[in-house]
Design a protein around this motif. Structure first.
Motif, PDB file in Angstrom:
ATOM      1  N   GLU A  16       0.826  -1.208   0.000  1.00  0.00           N
ATOM      2  CA  GLU A  16       0.000   0.000   0.000  1.00  0.00           C
ATOM      3  C   GLU A  16       0.859   1.256   0.000  1.00  0.00           C
ATOM      4  O   GLU A  16       0.581   2.220  -0.711  1.00  0.00           O
ATOM      5  CB  GLU A  16      -0.914   0.011   1.220  1.00  0.00           C
ATOM      6  CG  GLU A  16      -2.204  -0.754   0.978  1.00  0.00           C
ATOM      7  CD  GLU A  16      -3.052  -0.834   2.233  1.00  0.00           C
ATOM      8  OE1 GLU A  16      -4.102  -1.475   2.164  1.00  0.00           O
ATOM      9  OE2 GLU A  16      -2.655  -0.273   3.274  1.00  0.00           O
ATOM     10  N   GLU A  95      -7.412   4.104   6.261  1.00  0.00           N
ATOM     11  CA  GLU A  95      -8.270   3.105   6.912  1.00  0.00           C
ATOM     12  C   GLU A  95      -9.723   3.255   6.476  1.00  0.00           C
ATOM     13  O   GLU A  95     -10.521   2.343   6.620  1.00  0.00           O
ATOM     14  CB  GLU A  95      -8.232   3.295   8.439  1.00  0.00           C
ATOM     15  CG  GLU A  95      -6.880   3.164   9.046  1.00  0.00           C
ATOM     16  CD  GLU A  95      -6.634   1.765   9.568  1.00  0.00           C
ATOM     17  OE1 GLU A  95      -5.687   1.611  10.309  1.00  0.00           O
ATOM     18  OE2 GLU A  95      -7.388   0.834   9.233  1.00  0.00           O
ATOM     19  N   LEU A  96     -10.077   4.439   5.977  1.00  0.00           N
ATOM     20  CA  LEU A  96     -11.464   4.702   5.616  1.00  0.00           C
ATOM     21  C   LEU A  96     -11.806   4.088   4.264  1.00  0.00           C
ATOM     22  O   LEU A  96     -11.022   4.194   3.321  1.00  0.00           O
ATOM     23  CB  LEU A  96     -11.729   6.211   5.568  1.00  0.00           C
ATOM     24  CG  LEU A  96     -11.558   6.967   6.878  1.00  0.00           C
ATOM     25  CD1 LEU A  96     -11.664   8.466   6.624  1.00  0.00           C
ATOM     26  CD2 LEU A  96     -12.604   6.515   7.887  1.00  0.00           C
ATOM     27  N   GLU A  97     -12.986   3.479   4.208  1.00  0.00           N
ATOM     28  CA  GLU A  97     -13.510   2.926   2.966  1.00  0.00           C
ATOM     29  C   GLU A  97     -13.602   4.046   1.921  1.00  0.00           C
ATOM     30  O   GLU A  97     -14.128   5.126   2.206  1.00  0.00           O
ATOM     31  CB  GLU A  97     -14.911   2.375   3.272  1.00  0.00           C
ATOM     32  CG  GLU A  97     -15.626   1.746   2.124  1.00  0.00           C
ATOM     33  CD  GLU A  97     -15.178   0.317   1.907  1.00  0.00           C
ATOM     34  OE1 GLU A  97     -14.936  -0.378   2.912  1.00  0.00           O
ATOM     35  OE2 GLU A  97     -15.081  -0.106   0.746  1.00  0.00           O
ATOM     36  N   GLY A  98     -13.052   3.803   0.738  1.00  0.00           N
ATOM     37  CA  GLY A  98     -13.201   4.793  -0.328  1.00  0.00           C
ATOM     38  C   GLY A  98     -12.105   5.846  -0.371  1.00  0.00           C
ATOM     39  O   GLY A  98     -12.101   6.701  -1.242  1.00  0.00           O
ATOM     40  N   ASN A 141     -20.246  11.104   1.509  1.00  0.00           N
ATOM     41  CA  ASN A 141     -19.733   9.733   1.507  1.00  0.00           C
ATOM     42  C   ASN A 141     -18.624   9.551   2.539  1.00  0.00           C
ATOM     43  O   ASN A 141     -18.537   8.523   3.200  1.00  0.00           O
ATOM     44  CB  ASN A 141     -19.187   9.372   0.118  1.00  0.00           C
ATOM     45  CG  ASN A 141     -20.300   9.232  -0.892  1.00  0.00           C
ATOM     46  OD1 ASN A 141     -21.476   9.112  -0.514  1.00  0.00           O
ATOM     47  ND2 ASN A 141     -19.957   9.276  -2.167  1.00  0.00           N
ATOM     48  N   SER A 145     -18.384   7.004   5.664  1.00  0.00           N
ATOM     49  CA  SER A 145     -17.270   6.077   5.910  1.00  0.00           C
ATOM     50  C   SER A 145     -16.709   6.251   7.313  1.00  0.00           C
ATOM     51  O   SER A 145     -16.312   5.285   7.951  1.00  0.00           O
ATOM     52  CB  SER A 145     -16.111   6.316   4.944  1.00  0.00           C
ATOM     53  OG  SER A 145     -16.540   6.319   3.637  1.00  0.00           O
ATOM     54  N   ASP A 148     -19.040   4.507   9.667  1.00  0.00           N
ATOM     55  CA  ASP A 148     -18.870   3.048   9.588  1.00  0.00           C
ATOM     56  C   ASP A 148     -17.582   2.611  10.269  1.00  0.00           C
ATOM     57  O   ASP A 148     -17.540   1.611  10.982  1.00  0.00           O
ATOM     58  CB  ASP A 148     -18.808   2.604   8.116  1.00  0.00           C
ATOM     59  CG  ASP A 148     -20.132   2.831   7.412  1.00  0.00           C
ATOM     60  OD1 ASP A 148     -21.134   3.089   8.118  1.00  0.00           O
ATOM     61  OD2 ASP A 148     -20.161   2.767   6.171  1.00  0.00           O
ATOM     62  N   TYR A 149     -16.532   3.385  10.008  1.00  0.00           N
ATOM     63  CA  TYR A 149     -15.230   3.066  10.592  1.00  0.00           C
ATOM     64  C   TYR A 149     -15.325   3.054  12.115  1.00  0.00           C
ATOM     65  O   TYR A 149     -14.875   2.130  12.778  1.00  0.00           O
ATOM     66  CB  TYR A 149     -14.208   4.116  10.133  1.00  0.00           C
ATOM     67  CG  TYR A 149     -12.860   4.030  10.798  1.00  0.00           C
ATOM     68  CD1 TYR A 149     -12.530   4.909  11.813  1.00  0.00           C
ATOM     69  CD2 TYR A 149     -11.931   3.073  10.422  1.00  0.00           C
ATOM     70  CE1 TYR A 149     -11.293   4.828  12.433  1.00  0.00           C
ATOM     71  CE2 TYR A 149     -10.693   2.986  11.038  1.00  0.00           C
ATOM     72  CZ  TYR A 149     -10.382   3.869  12.048  1.00  0.00           C
ATOM     73  OH  TYR A 149      -9.167   3.784  12.664  1.00  0.00           O
ATOM     74  N   LYS A 152     -17.275   0.035  13.389  1.00  0.00           N
ATOM     75  CA  LYS A 152     -16.484  -1.180  13.310  1.00  0.00           C
ATOM     76  C   LYS A 152     -15.480  -1.212  14.461  1.00  0.00           C
ATOM     77  O   LYS A 152     -15.240  -2.232  15.071  1.00  0.00           O
ATOM     78  CB  LYS A 152     -15.724  -1.219  11.981  1.00  0.00           C
ATOM     79  CG  LYS A 152     -16.165  -2.358  11.082  1.00  0.00           C
ATOM     80  CD  LYS A 152     -15.255  -2.476   9.884  1.00  0.00           C
ATOM     81  CE  LYS A 152     -15.607  -1.471   8.807  1.00  0.00           C
ATOM     82  NZ  LYS A 152     -14.618  -1.303   7.763  1.00  0.00           N
TER      83      LYS A 152
END
Ligand SMILES: [Zn+2]
Ligand SMILES: [Zn+2]
Length: 571
Positions: A16, A95-98, A141, A145, A148-149, A152
């Protein structure tokens, strides 16, 4: 985590970071290697011992050197250097989606955003759209995220939360300003994972009560501090909301904040039909807002024509109907548990001696513990063969003579082989008091194969119970495919029990499946699966699953005395 997963995680991270650095060729190589190792079925240590790391497809000389370094030292110099080279904040944003590496880099460099908290603030203030390619939609968005993060991140295992709550309540109750205190919410319902904690306090001096709360030793950060509601984060990122209510409204608040949402929705509907209104302050007549009940939960449920419902049952799974008919089952209690039916020792992969187990059991007030070390096919776990099992039996007899007041039962956690046969011969199993049969391999097999394997194991007449029957690890591994209905039907016929494994990551069977077991006529055994002395304290976790499954004392084998238990043997 297995060594394979550890190695793959390091390789992913290297890949990454190389992506950000635009080193596409190397980045692709590392990401591919990480993938290969994730899907490798063999333990990577073994591959290394054979000197065949570079034979894994996608792993060349330099990556194989990195893997060797990780396995030998637990670290990677390449990764450390790459991490150093990154601006702070970039990795956190990734770490965030997207949010890919490129955008993370731009946010940090162009908007000086250094953390997820910064990003949230900027998105809410509409500052992200200053960046080319970022619009209002993208800001929304990103906020999603972030939500959501956080969700989780903030679900904790019940087993990890229990000791935190015990300490918190001890601190809170040690103040003269606080008359009553309990943690409501999913914690009180004993769900297997907990989001945040809802502390409820009864006090006539709300300022002093909330002051006591924000001064708790494990508090890391006070988010808000008011007389009736305060929020803090504990070290380890657990959020605790504290509500202070007058003692005469405590029951209503406790009922309201315990939930579940579905349970409360149904209850409010019934209240309306009866001419009432139910909220966090109490039960009121609809006409004139006259208070009917609020001090205790019992009064509220009684006014609604119901028996008081234990919190573990409040999921709208039929408990309200049963309470209206006053037909709630009498749930099994922790103090009815006479023993622990799954415990390891130094003989296999446990860290404690048999004598230590016996003494710990005495301290816990147990009458017996089944010693169930692994059987021989689990080589890594130092499983017992016939000879060592009979040596262990002698030591168990000796400990039983020396330590009075508790009985160690001779048992085994016998591996169920691929064909469903047992890892030890009947001639060994015959001499035991308690046999846990467990599946520890082949998790990827199809449902038919796994179901037949388990059913075959139940046909062995010495098997007492099926250990951790679905193999799931909470938040880490899904249950293997198994037809539970078929398994339970056969278990009822063969009079084999099903285990509720009380290990915090397992809780297997879970609440819904345990209830199915009882409905199919199968009894349940509870075992801590302790590998260390303090893990023998997991028994309450197993009991909480049993209670969520509506189990009564007669459904749980651990409520039997040693004599009754030995009589249950089938063989
Ligand atoms: Zn096991
Ligand atoms: Zn075990």
């Amino acid at each position: 985590m297995s060594a394979n997963a550890d190695v793959a995680a390091v390789l992913y991270e290297i890949g990454e970071i190389l992506t950000i650095k635009d080193d596409r060729f190397r980045s692709r190589a590392y990401l591919l290697a990480a993938q290969r190792i994730t899907s490798l079925t063999e333990d990577i240590h073994k591959v290394k011992e054979r000197g065949e790391l570079d034979k894994i497809p996608g792993v060349g000389k330099s990556i194989s050197a990195t893997i060797t370094e990780i396995l030998d030292t637990g670290e990677s110099k390449v990764l450390e250097e790459l991490r150093e080279s990154l601006p702070p904040g970039v990795r956190q944003l990734m770490e965030l989606e997207g949010i890919g590496p490129k955008n993370a880099m731009r946010l940090v460099e162009e908007l000086k955003i250094g953390s997820i908290d910064d990003l949230e603030k900027a998105a809410k203030e509409g500052r992200l759209r200053e960046l080319k390619g970022f619009g209002e939609k993208k800001e929304q968005n990103i906020l999603q995220s972030i939500g959501d993060y956080r969700n989780k991140q903030t679900r904790f295992l019940l087993g990890a939360v229990l000791p935190v709550v015990d300490d918190m309540l001890a601190w809170i109750k040690d103040s003269p300003a606080i008359l009553k205190a309990e943690v409501a919410g999913s914690y009180r319902r004993k769900r297997e994972t907990i989001g945040d904690l809802d502390l409820l306090v009864a006090s006539n001096d709300p300022d002093a009560a909330s002051q006591r709360f924000v001064e708790m030793p494990p508090v890391d950060r006070v988010v808000s501090h008011g007389a009736t509601k305060s929020t803090v984060f504990l070290k380890g990122h657990m959020q605790v909301d504290c509500r202070v209510v007058p003692p005469e409204a405590y029951g209503a608040a406790l009922q309201y904040f315990t939930g579940s949402k579905e349970h409360n929705v149904k209850l409010r509907g019934i209240s309306v039909k009866l001419g009432y209104k139910l909220n966090e302050y109490g039960l009121f007549m609809r006409e004139g807002d006259v208070l009917v009940a609020s001090e205790t939960e019992e009064e509220i449920y009684a006014k609604l024509g119901m028996s008081w419902i234990p919190p573990e049952m409040r999921e709208n799974r039929g408990e309200i109907e049963a309470a209206m008919e006053h037909k709630l089952p009498k749930l099994v209690e922790l103090d009815q548990m006479k023993g622990d039916l799954h415990c390891h020792s130094k003989w296999s992969e446990g860290t404690m001696t048999l004598r230590e187990v016996a003494e710990k059991a005495l301290g816990l007030g147990l009458e017996y513990v089944a010693i169930t070390d692994h059987s021989k096919s689990l080589g890594i776990a130092h499983g017992l063969d016939e000879k060592r099992l009979s040596e262990q039996a002698k030591e168990i007899e000796a400990v039983n003579r020396e330590v009075k007041g508790v009985t160690l039962l001779k048992g085994i956690e016998c591996d169920v082989k691929a064909d469903g046969s047992m890892d030890l011969p009947d001639s060994s199993l015959r001499d035991l008091d308690f046999v846990v049969a467990s599946i520890h391999s082949g998790f990827k097999n199809d449902e038919e194969t796994m179901t037949n394997r388990m059913i075959a194991a139940m046909h062995n007449e010495y098997v007492s119970t099926i250990g951790h029957p679905t193999g799931r690890i909470i938040q880490k591994r899904k249950p293997y495919s198994i037809n539970l209905d078929r398994v339970l039907e056969e278990a009822a016929k063969q009079r084999v029990s099903m285990e509720i494994n009380a290990y915090p990551e397992r809780l297997d069977l879970d609440d819904v499946s345990s209830r199915k077991a009882i409905e199919a006529g199968v009894t349940v055994t509870i075992g801590t699966d302790a590998h260390a002395l303090n893990q023998m304290e997991f028994l309450p976790l197993g009991v909480s699953v049993a209670r969520r499954a509506w189990l009564t004392a007669k459904d749980v084998v651990n409520t039997r005395s040693v004599k009754e238990l030995v009589k249950l043997r089938r063989g």
